[in-house]
Design a protein around this motif. Structure first.
Motif, PDB file in Angstrom:
ATOM      1  N   PRO A  41      40.547  41.556  37.838  1.00 44.56           N
ATOM      2  CA  PRO A  41      40.447  42.802  37.073  1.00 44.56           C
ATOM      3  C   PRO A  41      41.783  43.525  36.985  1.00 44.56           C
ATOM      4  O   PRO A  41      42.445  43.740  38.015  1.00 44.56           O
ATOM      5  CB  PRO A  41      39.420  43.601  37.870  1.00 44.56           C
ATOM      6  CG  PRO A  41      38.601  42.590  38.574  1.00 44.56           C
ATOM      7  CD  PRO A  41      39.545  41.473  38.904  1.00 44.56           C
ATOM      8  N   GLY A  42      42.183  43.881  35.782  1.00 45.93           N
ATOM      9  CA  GLY A  42      43.417  44.631  35.583  1.00 45.93           C
ATOM     10  C   GLY A  42      44.686  43.827  35.712  1.00 45.93           C
ATOM     11  O   GLY A  42      45.782  44.394  35.684  1.00 45.93           O
ATOM     12  N   GLN A 110      32.681  33.549  37.340  1.00 43.58           N
ATOM     13  CA  GLN A 110      33.072  34.665  38.199  1.00 43.58           C
ATOM     14  C   GLN A 110      33.005  34.262  39.664  1.00 43.58           C
ATOM     15  O   GLN A 110      31.982  33.741  40.126  1.00 43.58           O
ATOM     16  CB  GLN A 110      32.157  35.858  37.956  1.00 43.58           C
ATOM     17  CG  GLN A 110      32.403  37.032  38.885  1.00 43.58           C
ATOM     18  CD  GLN A 110      33.698  37.761  38.563  1.00 43.58           C
ATOM     19  OE1 GLN A 110      33.907  38.200  37.430  1.00 43.58           O
ATOM     20  NE2 GLN A 110      34.556  37.909  39.562  1.00 43.58           N
TER      21      GLN A 110
END
Length: 115
Positions: A41-42, A110
């Motif tokens: 994430p990010g 994931q």
């Protein structure tokens, strides 16, 4: 264009293991140097490991060396990533692709490492 489907992700505790799989479409798989990538994430997507078509040469990002193992079964058109001693910083969506190809990404799988 050859496309791939990733599977095998999940939630695991720190220190645990997962085995990811990636299955390719199309008649030719063994000619490609294949790679696993991940995107946290990010953060930007990063190369985790790659393996040559015959499986004789592999290489890994420093952050996973000694913990992850990439392998392939050309008869099954499948790429694997065995992940051991998982850490929270391994949390990301994992993708496979032809090494160096920047398009035709799959959905990814994931991986979440958390206690």
């Amino acid at each position: 264009q050859v496309q791939f489907v990733e599977s095998g992700g999940g939630l695991v505790q720190p220190g645990g293991s997962l085995r990811l799989s990636c299955t390719g479409s199309g008649p030719i798989f063994s000619v490609y140097t294949m790679a696993w990538y991940r995107q946290a994430p990010g953060k930007q997507r990063e190369l985790v490991a790659f393996i040559t078509g015959g499986g004789t040469i592999t290489d890994y990002a420093n952050s996973v060396t000694g913990r992850f193992t990439i392998s392939r079964d050309n008869a099954k058109k499948t790429l694997y990533l065995q992940m051991n001693s998982l850490k929270p910083e391994d949390t990301a969506v994992y993708y496979c692709n032809i090494h160096g190809r920047t398009s035709y990404w799959g959905q990814g799988t994931q991986v979440a490492v958390s206690s």
